[in-house]
Design an enzyme around this catalytic site. Structure first.
Site, PDB file in Angstrom:
ATOM      1  CB  ALA A   1      11.519  10.643  28.787  1.00 43.27           C
TER       2      ALA A   1
ATOM      3  NE  ARG B   1      -1.977  -1.181   3.723  1.00 42.85           N
ATOM      4  CZ  ARG B   1      -1.657  -2.372   4.219  1.00 42.85           C
ATOM      5  NH1 ARG B   1      -0.449  -2.559   4.762  1.00 42.85           N
ATOM      6  NH2 ARG B   1      -2.491  -3.373   4.178  1.00 42.85           N
ATOM      7  N   GLY B   2       0.230   2.405  -0.086  1.00 44.23           N
ATOM      8  CA  GLY B   2       0.909   3.681   0.097  1.00 44.23           C
ATOM      9  C   GLY B   2       2.037   3.924  -0.883  1.00 44.23           C
TER      10      GLY B   2
ATOM     11  CE  LYS C   1       4.762   5.685  23.560  1.00 45.82           C
ATOM     12  NZ  LYS C   1       3.333   5.856  23.963  1.00 45.82           N
TER      13      LYS C   1
ATOM     14  CE1 TYR D   1      10.054   6.192   9.795  1.00 41.96           C
ATOM     15  CE2 TYR D   1      10.682   8.513   9.714  1.00 41.96           C
ATOM     16  CZ  TYR D   1      10.170   7.384   9.091  1.00 41.96           C
ATOM     17  OH  TYR D   1       9.782   7.451   7.780  1.00 41.96           O
TER      18      TYR D   1
ATOM     19  CB  ALA E   1       9.857  -2.848   4.336  1.00 43.61           C
TER      20      ALA E   1
ATOM     21  CB  THR F   1       0.629   8.426   3.164  1.00 45.23           C
ATOM     22  OG1 THR F   1       1.040   8.869   4.467  1.00 45.23           O
ATOM     23  CG2 THR F   1       1.769   8.672   2.165  1.00 45.23           C
TER      24      THR F   1
END
Length: 455
Positions: free
Chosen positions: A307, A227-228, A304, A360, A298, A395
């Protein structure tokens, strides 16, 4: 095949059509242009192309003008007598300039044409990279073009962009890769590429390039293709003539099969983090004659604040986004795959960083690092390794961002004032995968509208 180029930003469509266009004008609202994207039978540019240069670079400018003529482009070497012409592109050639003063006339000639640049027009600056043996004056002259190009891009409006071809290693201005890069930047395929200066090294001369299907006869593998952006990449490589093997996890099997059926490709259900993923990719392409192109698309998010980051959140992102690419590349190199073009998905987050995305950003910055280190290794086998760094791309993920945040993100993009589309990323990958880009190796091409916002 599905239309991948239709604007998904309803505001941009609204302020360019009908009574809402009139209202937007009266209220002084931002009016981002509808970007021109590739269509098979459309002309390369939206109007005539002017080629300007300093005196020393006139020979190279003539060579580029000759190449443009061969592409059926209306080429001019002077703006005199052009009248009210709307320029589809302006190419500034500064390949032989040796002092900052020498470029003034050509630069100001370019400046004088910008008010006549058509919507979705193109500015391309062709220069040489500073070299180890350059005098300070020559190094300054060559380096100056990079900041100049990025700044011009931020001054343009109505969907126009500015990018640069930076020749390295003595590359000829009319070499296949130099011309291929120039063509990409002039074309609608670079709709969301702005303010980028791409180094281009020497390349072999290719005869009779098929510009409509440059990947004919090639076998491509795209991971994360269900997808995307991954699906858009698969469709675009297939459009350009490649036989495509689409790869994704078993949980995405139904969507993956739909993409494969659409492009008449092959679906392979595979977790890229598997220890033998590279070997299985080789096995999946063997019946097609081997692998020529590998696109590492992929990727996952586990955002997050550091911390609050749990080991599983960090480890999962590194495993999918980075470690899997390293392992697969190593297995293909060990197998001695020749002429392999590897394109990996990085991100502007890996360049500028993003709050809540330490995992990321680490993975995507790591992709940029391994691309630079892999490039000379794959070059020994006649291949290339490059990366594409998307910015704000429309997206399913960006549609989940709160409306106000999403609108701000779109409108602060310097000149284009909108997000890109998956097809914009796919076009850059298709270019870097093609034989004409053989002189581009170890580079990162941002597809971000000259913004560092996005994932």
């Amino acid at each position: 095949m599905a239309d991948q180029s239709a604007p998904s930003d309803k505001y941009t469509v609204a302020v360019n059509r009908g009574f809402t266009k009139t209202i937007a004008k009266k209220l002084g609202l931002p009016r981002p242009a509808i970007l021109r994207r590739y269509a098979p039978d459309a002309p390369l540019t939206v109007g005539p192309v002017l080629v300007v240069s300093d005196d020393a670079s006139a020979g190279d400018a003539d060579a580029l003008a000759k190449a443009l003529l061969a592409w059926d482009v209306d080429v001019r070497r002077s703006a005199e007598g052009a009248g009210d012409v709307r320029w589809g592109g302006v190419v500034l050639v500064g390949t032989s300039a040796e002092s900052p003063e020498a470029v003034s006339e050509a630069v100001l000639t370019l400046g004088s044409t910008l008010r006549r640049l058509a919507g979705n027009g193109r500015v391309v600056v062709v220069s040489r990279a500073p070299g180890a043996g350059d005098s300070p004056a020559v190094a300054a002259t060559r380096a100056g073009f990079e900041g100049f190009t990025r700044s011009v891009g931020k001054e343009l409006r109505a969907g126009a962009t500015a990018n640069g071809v930076q020749l390295t290693g003595g590359a000829a201005v009319d070499s296949t890769s130099a011309l291929g890069t120039l063509r990409f930047f002039l074309s609608a395929k670079s709709a969301y590429v702005d303010g980028q200066v791409l180094p281009v090294g020497p390349s072999d001369t290719l005869e009779d390039v098929d510009w409509k299907q440059p990947l004919a006869g090639k076998v491509a593998v795209v991971t994360g293709a269900a997808r995307g952006i991954g699906a858009a990449i698969a469709r675009t490589l297939a459009r350009d003539g490649a036989k495509v093997v689409v790869v994704d996890v078993p949980a995405a099997g139904e969507s993956l099969a739909a993409v494969a059926n659409e492009i008449k490709g092959t679906a392979v259900q595979l977790d890229v983090t598997a220890a033998d993923a590279g070997t299985k990719i080789l096995e999946a392409t063997r019946h097609l004659g081997g692998i020529d192109i590998l696109v590492h698309n992929a990727g996952i998010l586990r955002d997050k604040l550091l911390a609050n980051m749990k080991p599983a959140q960090w480890d999962a992102v590194i495993a999918v986004n980075l470690a899997s690419q390293l392992r697969i590349n190593e297995q293909l190199l060990t197998a001695g795959v020749e002429g392999l073009h590897i394109v990996s998905l990085a991100s502007t987050s890996g360049i500028a960083g993003n709050k809540g995305q330490t995992n990321y950003a680490y993975s995507k910055s790591g992709v940029i690092g391994h691309t630079a280190a892999t490039a000379p290794l794959v070059a020994q086998l006649g291949g290339t390794a490059n990366a594409v760094a998307p910015g704000f791309i429309e997206t399913e993920m960006t549609r989940s961002i709160p409306f106000a945040t999403r609108e701000v993100g779109r409108r602060i993009i310097p000149s284009l004032q909108q997000g890109g589309l998956p097809i914009d990323v796919a076009e850059a990958i298709a270019f870097l995968s093609s034989p004409v880009a053989h002189g581009v190796n170890g580079q990162v091409l941002r597809v971000c509208g000259q913004s560092m916002l996005g994932k």
